[in-house]
Design a protein around this motif. Structure first.
Motif, mmCIF file in Angstrom:
data_model
loop_
_atom_site.group_PDB
_atom_site.id
_atom_site.type_symbol
_atom_site.label_atom_id
_atom_site.label_comp_id
_atom_site.label_asym_id
_atom_site.label_seq_id
_atom_site.Cartn_x
_atom_site.Cartn_y
_atom_site.Cartn_z
ATOM 1 N N ASP A 125 -4.044 0.561 -6.226
ATOM 2 C CA ASP A 125 -3.723 2.001 -5.962
ATOM 3 C C ASP A 125 -2.697 2.688 -6.956
ATOM 4 O OD1 ASP A 125 -5.415 2.105 -3.714
ATOM 5 O OD2 ASP A 125 -3.874 0.811 -2.618
ATOM 6 N N PHE A 149 -11.071 8.860 9.373
ATOM 7 C CA PHE A 149 -11.332 8.296 7.863
ATOM 8 C C PHE A 149 -10.772 7.298 7.881
ATOM 9 C CE2 PHE A 149 -10.577 7.927 3.236
ATOM 10 C CZ PHE A 149 -11.807 8.003 3.067
ATOM 11 N N SER A 168 -10.119 3.836 4.735
ATOM 12 C CA SER A 168 -10.595 3.173 3.427
ATOM 13 C C SER A 168 -9.397 2.053 2.994
ATOM 14 C CB SER A 168 -10.307 4.256 2.217
ATOM 15 O OG SER A 168 -10.549 3.579 1.045
ATOM 16 N N SER A 188 -8.167 1.821 0.019
ATOM 17 C CA SER A 188 -7.590 2.469 -1.029
ATOM 18 C C SER A 188 -6.411 3.431 -0.488
ATOM 19 C CB SER A 188 -8.845 2.875 -2.290
ATOM 20 O OG SER A 188 -8.127 3.659 -3.087
ATOM 21 N N ASN A 235 -5.605 5.582 -2.763
ATOM 22 C CA ASN A 235 -6.087 6.821 -3.571
ATOM 23 C C ASN A 235 -7.394 7.749 -2.777
ATOM 24 O OD1 ASN A 235 -4.724 6.048 -5.836
ATOM 25 N ND2 ASN A 235 -6.105 4.741 -6.570
ATOM 26 N N ASP A 236 -7.962 6.723 -1.928
ATOM 27 C CA ASP A 236 -8.927 7.606 -0.894
ATOM 28 C C ASP A 236 -8.325 8.277 0.124
ATOM 29 O OD1 ASP A 236 -11.069 6.407 -2.785
ATOM 30 O OD2 ASP A 236 -11.695 4.824 -1.285
ATOM 31 N N ALA A 246 -6.885 11.488 -1.295
ATOM 32 C CA ALA A 246 -7.979 12.642 -1.496
ATOM 33 C C ALA A 246 -8.381 13.100 -0.079
ATOM 34 C CB ALA A 246 -9.345 11.804 -2.113
ATOM 35 N N ALA A 247 -8.429 12.225 0.987
ATOM 36 C CA ALA A 247 -8.966 12.776 2.202
ATOM 37 C C ALA A 247 -8.037 13.550 3.001
ATOM 38 C CB ALA A 247 -9.290 11.488 3.152
#
Length: 296
Positions: free
Chosen positions: A104, A219, A221, A223, A225-226, A229-230
């Motif tokens: 990350d 949501f 993940s 990550s 980074n994910d 984004a979410a």
């Protein structure tokens, strides 16, 4: 040692034991099948012992072969580390510098390493992005950036870089639609974006997971980074640190911090390398650069 025993034959036999076949060992060495077969024959003849039992499914180890594998493993790692050390002892920083770091961290480290290359253009940087802790003793990487407790492995040098805190954020679009939780009693009135895996052990994240109803998790993940984004997409409230956050590119709205009474004790970021890398001009250059550029 008997002069008829070749060091290279020992290494080839060890690779056959590791890969379980002549062809795969040959591919790793860049030689053909018959070369590997001759080396195995020579070492077995010199030792007067069978190392392998040949059959249709590959080469299985005898008791002597198992002993060879056990004893050669640390020797092979030591030789690899020696070669890595010798290749990095130079008067000026140049050559390849392999750094392992958490997956990350790329939004944080990529700009830094770009500036590092401007200062040291003769150094080629290779990043190994992984959430696993790679061994620095075998020489596969020259340095590692880690987060958490101070590394305790023997023969490692660990230098503090900066504390890494964690906060929860939401997009303005989410807040316009759902508002913000005033305290922990309201967390089940909101949608959440949460990590999985080892990241759930982070105290602040664990506190949310223990209290939020599963149906409120929109949501997940492994990550960060994910996760970011979410959160930027308005899916819910999620955790991240400034290390993980990328800068808005003009299309993204700035994220809004959600103040919650959670355990927010920051973790420590470390630069870690093996003691044999102290004389490496590349590692010294990286250490000096990060000390100058990373401010707590």
């Amino acid at each position: 040692m008997d002069k008829s025993i070749r060091w290279d034959d020992l290494r080839i036999a060890y690779l056959v034991a590791t890969y379980g076949s002549l062809s795969r060992a040959g591919e790793a060495l860049g030689v053909n099948h018959s070369t590997v077969q001759r080396a195995v024959g020579r070492i077995e003849e010199a030792l007067g012992a069978r190392l392998f039992i040949r059959h249709q499914r590959g080469y299985q180890l005898t008791d002597s072969g198992r002993l060879l594998t056990e004893r050669m493993r640390p020797i092979a790692a030591e030789v690899q580390r020696l070669c890595s050390t010798l290749s990095t002892v130079e008067s000026a920083p140049s050559g390849t510098l392999r750094i392992s770091t958490v997956t990350d961290f790329s939004p944080f480290f990529a700009p830094l390493l770009h500036d590092f290359r401007r200062e040291y253009p003769q150094i080629r940087v290779q990043i190994v992005a992984t959430d696993d802790i790679l061994s620095l003793a075998d020489g596969e990487v020259h340095a590692s950036v880690r987060i958490g407790a101070e590394p305790s492995e023997p023969d490692l040098v660990a230098r503090k870089l900066m504390p890494v805190g964690l906060s929860f954020y939401a997009s303005q679009d989410y807040l316009d639609q759902f508002g913000r939780p005033a305290d922990m009693t309201e967390i089940n009135n909101h949608q959440w974006v949460l990590p999985t895996g080892d990241k759930t052990r982070i105290p602040a994240i664990r506190q949310i997971i223990e209290q939020v109803e599963p149906g409120q998790i929109a949501f997940q993940s492994n990550s960060f980074n994910d996760i970011e984004a979410a959160v930027r997409a308005g899916m819910g409230i999620g955790p991240m640190s400034l290390v993980n956050m990328r800068l808005p590119d003009g299309r993204d709205q700035p994220l809004q911090e959600i103040a919650l009474p959670l355990d927010s004790e920051p973790s420590q970021m470390w630069l870690v390398y093996h003691k044999d890398m102290r004389q490496s001009a590349r590692v010294r250059a990286l250490q000096d650069f990060l000390r100058r550029r990373i401010q707590p």
